[in-house]
Write a protein that holds these residues in place. Structure first.
Motif, PDB file in Angstrom:
ATOM      1  N   MET A   1       0.855  -1.227  -0.160  1.00 55.90           N
ATOM      2  CA  MET A   1       0.091  -0.258   0.165  1.00 55.90           C
ATOM      3  C   MET A   1       0.999   1.373   0.138  1.00 55.90           C
ATOM      4  O   MET A   1       1.687   1.168   0.608  1.00 55.90           O
ATOM      5  N   GLN A   2       0.472   2.023  -0.818  1.00 57.30           N
ATOM      6  CA  GLN A   2       1.399   3.333  -1.007  1.00 57.30           C
ATOM      7  C   GLN A   2       0.937   4.633   0.043  1.00 57.30           C
ATOM      8  O   GLN A   2      -0.123   4.561   0.195  1.00 57.30           O
ATOM      9  N   LYS A   3       2.080   4.871   0.774  1.00 57.24           N
ATOM     10  CA  LYS A   3       1.679   6.110   1.668  1.00 57.24           C
ATOM     11  C   LYS A   3       1.451   7.366   0.966  1.00 57.24           C
ATOM     12  O   LYS A   3       1.994   7.720   0.164  1.00 57.24           O
ATOM     13  N   LYS A   4       0.491   7.801   1.576  1.00 58.85           N
ATOM     14  CA  LYS A   4      -0.060   9.224   0.936  1.00 58.85           C
ATOM     15  C   LYS A   4       0.902  10.185   1.296  1.00 58.85           C
ATOM     16  O   LYS A   4       1.307  10.373   2.686  1.00 58.85           O
ATOM     17  N   LEU A   5       1.249  11.154   0.599  1.00 57.09           N
ATOM     18  CA  LEU A   5       2.069  12.157   0.642  1.00 57.09           C
ATOM     19  C   LEU A   5       1.287  13.166   1.351  1.00 57.09           C
ATOM     20  O   LEU A   5       0.476  13.522   1.054  1.00 57.09           O
ATOM     21  N   GLN A   6       2.122  13.805   2.598  1.00 55.83           N
ATOM     22  CA  GLN A   6       1.409  14.713   3.132  1.00 55.83           C
ATOM     23  C   GLN A   6       1.472  16.181   2.644  1.00 55.83           C
ATOM     24  O   GLN A   6       0.558  16.988   2.763  1.00 55.83           O
ATOM     25  N   VAL A   7       2.537  16.128   1.708  1.00 56.07           N
ATOM     26  CA  VAL A   7       2.796  17.408   1.122  1.00 56.07           C
ATOM     27  C   VAL A   7       3.088  17.264  -0.437  1.00 56.07           C
ATOM     28  O   VAL A   7       3.892  16.065  -0.816  1.00 56.07           O
ATOM     29  N   GLU A   8       2.638  17.960  -1.253  1.00 55.84           N
ATOM     30  CA  GLU A   8       2.777  17.819  -2.595  1.00 55.84           C
ATOM     31  C   GLU A   8       4.203  17.576  -3.030  1.00 55.84           C
ATOM     32  O   GLU A   8       5.255  18.443  -2.324  1.00 55.84           O
ATOM     33  N   ALA A   9       4.646  16.727  -3.910  1.00 55.60           N
ATOM     34  CA  ALA A   9       6.048  16.516  -4.520  1.00 55.60           C
ATOM     35  C   ALA A   9       6.500  17.624  -5.172  1.00 55.60           C
ATOM     36  O   ALA A   9       5.843  18.504  -5.768  1.00 55.60           O
ATOM     37  N   ILE A  10       7.970  18.150  -5.410  1.00 52.69           N
ATOM     38  CA  ILE A  10       8.383  19.105  -6.052  1.00 52.69           C
ATOM     39  C   ILE A  10       9.550  18.278  -7.174  1.00 52.69           C
ATOM     40  O   ILE A  10       9.904  17.013  -6.874  1.00 52.69           O
ATOM     41  N   GLU A  11       9.629  19.014  -8.197  1.00 55.29           N
ATOM     42  CA  GLU A  11      10.510  18.334  -9.275  1.00 55.29           C
ATOM     43  C   GLU A  11      11.855  18.712  -8.931  1.00 55.29           C
ATOM     44  O   GLU A  11      12.675  17.692  -8.956  1.00 55.29           O
ATOM     45  N   HIS A  12      12.490  20.150  -8.767  1.00 53.12           N
ATOM     46  CA  HIS A  12      13.666  20.277  -8.419  1.00 53.12           C
ATOM     47  C   HIS A  12      13.843  21.223  -7.079  1.00 53.12           C
ATOM     48  O   HIS A  12      13.001  21.954  -6.955  1.00 53.12           O
ATOM     49  N   GLY A  13      14.759  20.938  -6.301  1.00 49.50           N
ATOM     50  CA  GLY A  13      14.739  21.833  -5.107  1.00 49.50           C
ATOM     51  C   GLY A  13      15.224  21.357  -3.862  1.00 49.50           C
ATOM     52  O   GLY A  13      15.845  20.273  -3.800  1.00 49.50           O
ATOM     53  N   SER A  14      14.783  21.760  -2.823  1.00 48.58           N
ATOM     54  CA  SER A  14      14.926  21.357  -1.704  1.00 48.58           C
ATOM     55  C   SER A  14      13.941  20.624  -0.761  1.00 48.58           C
ATOM     56  O   SER A  14      12.885  21.773  -0.746  1.00 48.58           O
ATOM     57  N   VAL A  15      13.796  19.766   0.058  1.00 50.94           N
ATOM     58  CA  VAL A  15      12.907  19.601   1.176  1.00 50.94           C
ATOM     59  C   VAL A  15      13.593  19.574   2.561  1.00 50.94           C
ATOM     60  O   VAL A  15      14.606  18.904   2.849  1.00 50.94           O
ATOM     61  N   ILE A  16      12.942  20.515   3.430  1.00 50.70           N
ATOM     62  CA  ILE A  16      13.602  20.434   4.729  1.00 50.70           C
ATOM     63  C   ILE A  16      12.549  19.934   5.700  1.00 50.70           C
ATOM     64  O   ILE A  16      11.381  20.181   5.764  1.00 50.70           O
ATOM     65  N   ASP A  17      12.939  18.506   6.481  1.00 50.72           N
ATOM     66  CA  ASP A  17      12.074  17.827   7.018  1.00 50.72           C
ATOM     67  C   ASP A  17      12.412  17.825   8.508  1.00 50.72           C
ATOM     68  O   ASP A  17      13.812  17.980   8.817  1.00 50.72           O
ATOM     69  N   HIS A  18      11.699  17.180   9.340  1.00 51.99           N
ATOM     70  CA  HIS A  18      11.966  16.935  10.671  1.00 51.99           C
ATOM     71  C   HIS A  18      12.186  18.228  11.245  1.00 51.99           C
ATOM     72  O   HIS A  18      12.989  18.740  12.188  1.00 51.99           O
ATOM     73  N   ILE A  19      11.419  19.517  11.001  1.00 46.28           N
ATOM     74  CA  ILE A  19      11.731  20.690  11.732  1.00 46.28           C
ATOM     75  C   ILE A  19      10.635  20.698  12.942  1.00 46.28           C
ATOM     76  O   ILE A  19       9.537  20.295  12.827  1.00 46.28           O
ATOM     77  N   PRO A  20      11.076  21.053  14.093  1.00 47.89           N
ATOM     78  CA  PRO A  20      10.055  20.838  15.066  1.00 47.89           C
ATOM     79  C   PRO A  20       9.082  21.874  14.826  1.00 47.89           C
ATOM     80  O   PRO A  20       9.121  23.034  14.176  1.00 47.89           O
ATOM     81  N   ALA A  21       7.618  21.364  15.380  1.00 43.89           N
ATOM     82  CA  ALA A  21       6.459  22.233  14.910  1.00 43.89           C
ATOM     83  C   ALA A  21       6.629  23.635  15.683  1.00 43.89           C
ATOM     84  O   ALA A  21       7.468  23.776  16.506  1.00 43.89           O
ATOM     85  N   GLN A  22       6.329  24.616  14.943  1.00 45.14           N
ATOM     86  CA  GLN A  22       6.345  26.284  15.342  1.00 45.14           C
ATOM     87  C   GLN A  22       7.453  26.784  14.809  1.00 45.14           C
ATOM     88  O   GLN A  22       7.761  27.975  14.845  1.00 45.14           O
ATOM     89  N   GLN A  23       8.612  25.911  14.379  1.00 47.98           N
ATOM     90  CA  GLN A  23       9.848  26.507  13.838  1.00 47.98           C
ATOM     91  C   GLN A  23       9.815  26.764  12.411  1.00 47.98           C
ATOM     92  O   GLN A  23      10.640  27.673  11.818  1.00 47.98           O
ATOM     93  N   GLY A  24       8.658  25.962  11.661  1.00 54.59           N
ATOM     94  CA  GLY A  24       8.802  26.194  10.121  1.00 54.59           C
ATOM     95  C   GLY A  24       8.742  27.646   9.687  1.00 54.59           C
ATOM     96  O   GLY A  24       9.296  28.230   8.735  1.00 54.59           O
TER      97      GLY A  24
END
Ligand SMILES: [Zn+2]
Length: 151
Positions: A1-24
């Protein structure tokens, strides 16, 4: 079963993940990411596996340089940066605390000479777990939470 993406994918660029809530939002503001024309997708208070929440930022056509990756540690010491090319992760790394931060923070000590002299603000990382920084000028140590919000 494929996991549903929480945020739309991007083609080129950066994804900053595991940011503590409130810091984004603070990170967006600090790096002035919203002042570019690049498409930015943010996820706030996303659920993580361990029941906590996190923020996530995706920026098209932007690769963070080493200095930015270091500064990111001030907000999100456990963040990971994913570099995306053609919708694929081509590089993934965790942010690292540098030994020192230059011209990013102002000294919480109001009597510190760094407020009155045209000097580069300089802080050494003293303790990593609960981030503590020592001022180059007054030699006092402060916890990260003592510093005013960065601009
Ligand atoms: Zn100082």
């Amino acid at each position: 079963m494929q996991k549903k993406l929480q945020v739309e994918a991007i083609e080129h660029g950066s994804v900053i993940d595991h940011i503590p809530a409130q810091q984004g939002i603070k990170i967006l503001k600090f790096f002035k990411f919203t002042q570019t024309n690049e498409k930015i997708t943010i996820g706030l208070n996303l659920a993580t596996h361990n029941g906590e929440s996190k923020d996530l930022i995706k920026i098209e056509n932007t690769i963070l340089n080493d200095q930015q990756a270091n500064q990111l540690a001030l907000f999100a010491p456990n963040a990971t940066i994913n570099q995306i090319k053609d919708f694929k992760v081509v590089n993934k790394f965790q942010v690292q605390l540098p030994e020192c931060f230059v011209d990013v923070l102002a000294c919480p000590n109001s009597n510190c000479i760094s407020h009155n002299e045209p000097v580069q603000k300089r802080f050494y990382v003293q303790q990593k777990k609960t981030l503590k920084l020592k001022c180059h000028y007054c030699e006092k140590s402060f916890e990260r939470t003592t510093f005013d919000e960065l601009d």
